[in-house]
Scaffold this active site. Structure first.
Site, PDB file in Angstrom:
ATOM      1  N   SER A 122      -3.397  -0.631  -2.749  1.00 26.71           N
ATOM      2  CA  SER A 122      -2.563   0.161  -3.660  1.00 26.71           C
ATOM      3  C   SER A 122      -2.768   1.651  -3.458  1.00 26.71           C
ATOM      4  O   SER A 122      -1.986   2.430  -3.970  1.00 26.71           O
ATOM      5  CB  SER A 122      -2.819  -0.154  -5.131  1.00 26.71           C
ATOM      6  OG  SER A 122      -3.840  -1.026  -5.348  1.00 26.71           O
ATOM      7  N   HIS A 143       2.893  -4.474  -0.553  1.00 28.07           N
ATOM      8  CA  HIS A 143       2.239  -4.191  -1.828  1.00 28.07           C
ATOM      9  C   HIS A 143       2.864  -4.999  -2.963  1.00 28.07           C
ATOM     10  O   HIS A 143       3.969  -4.714  -3.417  1.00 28.07           O
ATOM     11  CB  HIS A 143       2.350  -2.684  -2.124  1.00 28.07           C
ATOM     12  CG  HIS A 143       1.576  -2.247  -3.319  1.00 28.07           C
ATOM     13  ND1 HIS A 143       1.966  -1.226  -4.141  1.00 28.07           N
ATOM     14  CD2 HIS A 143       0.410  -2.712  -3.842  1.00 28.07           C
ATOM     15  CE1 HIS A 143       1.082  -1.070  -5.108  1.00 28.07           C
ATOM     16  NE2 HIS A 143       0.135  -1.962  -4.953  1.00 28.07           N
ATOM     17  N   GLU A 155       6.599  -3.758  -2.517  1.00 32.07           N
ATOM     18  CA  GLU A 155       6.866  -2.590  -1.679  1.00 32.07           C
ATOM     19  C   GLU A 155       6.496  -2.930  -0.230  1.00 32.07           C
ATOM     20  O   GLU A 155       5.391  -3.415   0.026  1.00 32.07           O
ATOM     21  CB  GLU A 155       6.024  -1.398  -2.152  1.00 32.07           C
ATOM     22  CG  GLU A 155       6.422  -0.911  -3.533  1.00 32.07           C
ATOM     23  CD  GLU A 155       5.539   0.220  -4.056  1.00 32.07           C
ATOM     24  OE1 GLU A 155       6.014   0.943  -4.941  1.00 32.07           O
ATOM     25  OE2 GLU A 155       4.390   0.358  -3.612  1.00 32.07           O
ATOM     26  N   ASN A 193       3.555   3.539  -8.039  1.00 34.43           N
ATOM     27  CA  ASN A 193       2.381   4.237  -8.565  1.00 34.43           C
ATOM     28  C   ASN A 193       2.524   5.751  -8.469  1.00 34.43           C
ATOM     29  O   ASN A 193       1.814   6.487  -9.136  1.00 34.43           O
ATOM     30  CB  ASN A 193       1.102   3.789  -7.845  1.00 34.43           C
ATOM     31  CG  ASN A 193       0.685   2.408  -8.311  1.00 34.43           C
ATOM     32  OD1 ASN A 193       1.113   1.941  -9.366  1.00 34.43           O
ATOM     33  ND2 ASN A 193      -0.131   1.737  -7.523  1.00 34.43           N
TER      34      ASN A 193
HETATM   35  N1  LIG Z   1      -5.477  -6.008  -9.124  1.00 37.64           N
HETATM   36  C1  LIG Z   1      -4.336  -5.372  -9.062  1.00 37.64           C
HETATM   37  O1  LIG Z   1      -3.661  -5.123 -10.077  1.00 37.64           O
HETATM   38  C2  LIG Z   1      -3.797  -4.930  -7.730  1.00 37.64           C
HETATM   39  C3  LIG Z   1      -2.424  -4.662  -7.600  1.00 37.64           C
HETATM   40  C4  LIG Z   1      -1.913  -4.317  -6.356  1.00 37.64           C
HETATM   41  C5  LIG Z   1      -2.770  -4.208  -5.266  1.00 37.64           C
HETATM   42  N2  LIG Z   1      -4.121  -4.465  -5.430  1.00 37.64           N
HETATM   43  C6  LIG Z   1      -4.959  -4.360  -4.221  1.00 37.64           C
HETATM   44  O2  LIG Z   1      -5.226  -5.691  -3.764  1.00 37.64           O
HETATM   45  C7  LIG Z   1      -6.534  -5.765  -3.190  1.00 37.64           C
HETATM   46  C8  LIG Z   1      -7.363  -6.829  -3.886  1.00 37.64           C
HETATM   47  O3  LIG Z   1      -7.383  -6.591  -5.261  1.00 37.64           O
HETATM   48  P1  LIG Z   1      -7.876  -7.714  -6.306  1.00 37.64           P
HETATM   49  O4  LIG Z   1      -7.620  -7.141  -7.665  1.00 37.64           O
HETATM   50  O5  LIG Z   1      -7.300  -9.021  -5.968  1.00 37.64           O
HETATM   51  O6  LIG Z   1      -9.455  -7.693  -6.015  1.00 37.64           O
HETATM   52  P2  LIG Z   1     -10.546  -8.813  -6.395  1.00 37.64           P
HETATM   53  O7  LIG Z   1     -11.826  -8.088  -6.532  1.00 37.64           O
HETATM   54  O8  LIG Z   1     -10.051  -9.667  -7.528  1.00 37.64           O
HETATM   55  O9  LIG Z   1     -10.601  -9.737  -5.088  1.00 37.64           O
HETATM   56  C9  LIG Z   1     -11.047  -9.298  -3.846  1.00 37.64           C
HETATM   57  C10 LIG Z   1     -11.530 -10.509  -3.075  1.00 37.64           C
HETATM   58  O10 LIG Z   1     -11.750 -10.130  -1.725  1.00 37.64           O
HETATM   59  C11 LIG Z   1     -12.981 -10.692  -1.269  1.00 37.64           C
HETATM   60  N3  LIG Z   1     -13.465  -9.816  -0.186  1.00 37.64           N
HETATM   61  C12 LIG Z   1     -13.957  -8.558  -0.297  1.00 37.64           C
HETATM   62  N4  LIG Z   1     -14.221  -8.072   0.923  1.00 37.64           N
HETATM   63  C13 LIG Z   1     -13.872  -9.033   1.830  1.00 37.64           C
HETATM   64  C14 LIG Z   1     -13.892  -9.115   3.252  1.00 37.64           C
HETATM   65  N5  LIG Z   1     -14.313  -8.092   3.994  1.00 37.64           N
HETATM   66  N6  LIG Z   1     -13.467 -10.261   3.834  1.00 37.64           N
HETATM   67  C15 LIG Z   1     -13.042 -11.290   3.093  1.00 37.64           C
HETATM   68  N7  LIG Z   1     -12.996 -11.268   1.741  1.00 37.64           N
HETATM   69  C16 LIG Z   1     -13.400 -10.156   1.119  1.00 37.64           C
HETATM   70  C17 LIG Z   1     -13.862 -10.715  -2.489  1.00 37.64           C
HETATM   71  O11 LIG Z   1     -14.878 -11.686  -2.355  1.00 37.64           O
HETATM   72  C18 LIG Z   1     -12.856 -11.082  -3.579  1.00 37.64           C
HETATM   73  O12 LIG Z   1     -12.717 -12.466  -3.730  1.00 37.64           O
HETATM   74  C19 LIG Z   1      -7.090  -4.350  -3.269  1.00 37.64           C
HETATM   75  O13 LIG Z   1      -6.794  -3.683  -2.071  1.00 37.64           O
HETATM   76  C20 LIG Z   1      -6.325  -3.732  -4.422  1.00 37.64           C
HETATM   77  O14 LIG Z   1      -6.248  -2.335  -4.333  1.00 37.64           O
HETATM   78  C21 LIG Z   1      -4.637  -4.835  -6.615  1.00 37.64           C
END
Ligand SMILES: NC(=O)c1ccc[n+]([C@@H]2O[C@H](COP(=O)([O-])OP(=O)(O)OC[C@H]3O[C@@H](n4cnc5c(N)ncnc54)[C@H](O)[C@@H]3O)[C@@H](O)[C@H]2O)c1
Length: 511
Positions: A122, A143, A155, A193
């Protein structure tokens, strides 16, 4: 099915976003391999997705066939090697540039030349993630929004080196998943955003200037302008621990552009642990305390004070006069108010004091109302610092005469709704000017992604581009704050009488 169609998807990172993406894709019939660095996380994610889909099936929202497709299609794999053969891998891992770059380098060596690497980041630059790869042309942003199955917007973000056919395959995939793609340039905050910055930052300024309390700002923007949630309610829902770093990061990434400026109030609240709903206290308290009984607005005794109406030239007397008369106003006809009249003004972008002085009126008899939000159930009034209490009460009683809610704020240019809407429209115009997305996609994205009742450009057209321009020019002149300087996109279209959705040049040029 054509040869380009993506049938095998890899999802890396099985947190909130990865699970949502996998669920959506599996329901659409794709083969989905799930991987996470935590052992068992992928298998657990599969179980959770299937349990969720069973619930959805019981409610009739998912068919038996979709559930079965997901059962067959979701395959947890323990090592990255298990993703070999995927045509697309979407990463939703931790939001750190080195981690994403390292993962993509590893995947590049494993996948075929035609395979696409997509990031759900994001806030990180797609171009920077891609720069670590041998073939940056196959890297793009994809995204999704949380929760993925319900938030229909996605996106699609090419980096500077991304191949056009990669973008096209991703746009087609999103449509196949039943979601709505918009194409956005790789820029801080991408589209939603970025464009969403205007709402909360303006509300913070209103609060910091002592103009109105959070509950009043929320109610005026919800009931008086049609936003699904007030800005303080929204910040409380997201949590300041999440939203403050995003606000600060976008502000910094744009080299402290004043349009995105957060406010010191935020860090103070963060330090106090007033994060929002999750900590029981943010701008509001959770659960909310019992409502304090408001004193009723009583109709005034005796003959009504005659009303002299002073409308800004942006408002139509033929519309407003009958409405005010319907509320019971006895309107004077003269060019100047009689000695006993309440002077009711409808300024655009001015405070009540400036509006009174501009018309050479006695400021003790002046009350201003926000005519931009007229005919809604929630009206906003402001008085000058010297308005007589009987004049203010007469105005309150008038605007409450049909049961409408009335909020009186402290004198300030642009009330609450005018300055907030003008800021949102202006920022959307800047985004259109920069070519970050097409005008149509800007509107679609904010409608779907933020629940705005209208896209900001269509909203600007509805309000009148010339009126929005006037509000901003006056806010800019009175405050001296460059955040209010009108976007050239807005100014040109307002001056030429064009729609804010009007595109004046081929859009796809390189920056
Ligand atoms: N949560 C939101 O509202 C949202 C919205 C849009 C985008 N995002 C983006 O999506 C991504 C994930 O967000 P999330 O909220 O799902 O996070 P989260 O913390 O819920 O999940 C991340 C997962 O990735 C795993 N992980 C971390 N590093 C890793 C690696 N190197 N290899 C394999 N697995 C790995 C972790 O164990 C975890 O299960 C981020 O880049 C975030 O910016 C989040």
């Amino acid at each position: 099915m054509n040869g380009n169609e993506i049938t095998h998807l890899g999802v890396v990172g099985c947190g909130a976003m990865g699970q949502g993406i996998a669920q959506l894709a599996a329901c659409a019939g794709l083969q989905v391999r799930l991987h996470d660095m935590r052992p068992e996380a992928a298998a657990q994610a599969r179980e959770r997705i299937l349990a969720e889909l069973e619930k959805q099936r019981d409610k009739g929202r998912v068919s038996d066939a979709q559930l079965e497709q997901a059962r067959v299609g979701l395959l947890p794999v323990e090592g990255v090697q298990g993703l070999a053969g995927c045509q697309l891998v979407v990463e939703a891992i931790v939001e750190e540039l080195p981690a994403k770059q390292a993962l993509f380098r590893q995947l590049e060596a494993l996948l075929g030349d035609e395979a696409i690497l997509a990031s759900n980041t994001s806030s990180l630059s797609i171009t920077a993630i891609a720069a670590a790869c041998e073939a940056p042309g196959r890297v793009a942003g994809l995204h999704f929004f949380n929760p993925v199955p319900r938030m229909r917007l996605v996106e699609v973000i090419p980096g500077l080196a991304t191949d056009e056919h990669v973008v096209e395959r991703l746009l087609a995939l999103v449509r196949r998943l039943g979601h709505q793609p918009v194409r956005a340039q790789d820029s801080p905050g991408f589209l939603v955003n970025h464009a969403g910055r205007a709402y909360g930052t303006e509300a913070l300024r209103i609060l910091a200037e002592g103009v109105a309390a959070p509950a009043e700002v929320d109610a005026l923007l919800r009931d008086g302008a049609g936003f699904p949630m007030g800005p303080f309610e929204l910040m409380d829902l997201v949590g300041l621990d999440v939203s403050v770093p995003v606000m600060e990061s976008i502000y910094r990434q744009y080299y402290e552009e004043p349009r995105y400026r957060p406010h010191p109030l935020l860090r103070q609240r963060l330090a106090a642990g007033h994060l929002g709903r999750k900590s029981g206290r943010g701008f509001h308290r959770y659960p909310p305390p019992d409502a304090v009984e408001q004193p009723p607005i009583v109709a005034l005794d005796g003959p009504r004070m005659p009303v002299w109406l002073g409308l800004d030239e942006g408002f139509d007397a033929a519309l407003l006069r009958p409405w005010l008369e319907g509320l019971g106003a006895v309107l004077e006809e003269g060019k100047r108010p009689s000695a006993g009249a309440l002077c009711l003004l409808a300024p655009l972008g001015l405070d009540a004091t400036e509006a009174a002085l501009h018309l050479e009126l006695d400021p003790t008899r002046v009350v201003a109302f926000d005519a931009l939000a007229e005919r809604t159930s929630h009206r906003c009034l402001m008085s000058t610092p010297v308005t007589r209490p009987d004049c203010l009460e007469a105005a309150r009683a008038l605007f409450a005469a049909d049961g409408g809610k009335v909020t009186v704020i402290r004198d300030s240019a642009g009330f609450v709704v005018q300055r907030t809407l003008a800021g949102i429209v202006n920022l959307a115009c800047d985004i259109a000017q920069q070519g970050i997305a097409t005008p149509a996609d800007i509107d679609l994205a904010l409608h779907l992604g933020l629940g705005y009742p209208l896209g900001p450009l269509a909203w600007g057209d509805h309000l009148g581009a010339a009126r929005v321009l006037s509000i901003l020019q006056r806010l800019h002149a009175l405050s001296g704050d460059p955040r209010y300087r009108p976007s050239p996109w807005l100014r040109r279209r307002a001056r030429l009488g064009l729609s804010l959705l009007h595109v004046d040049a081929p859009f796809q040029g390189e920056r």
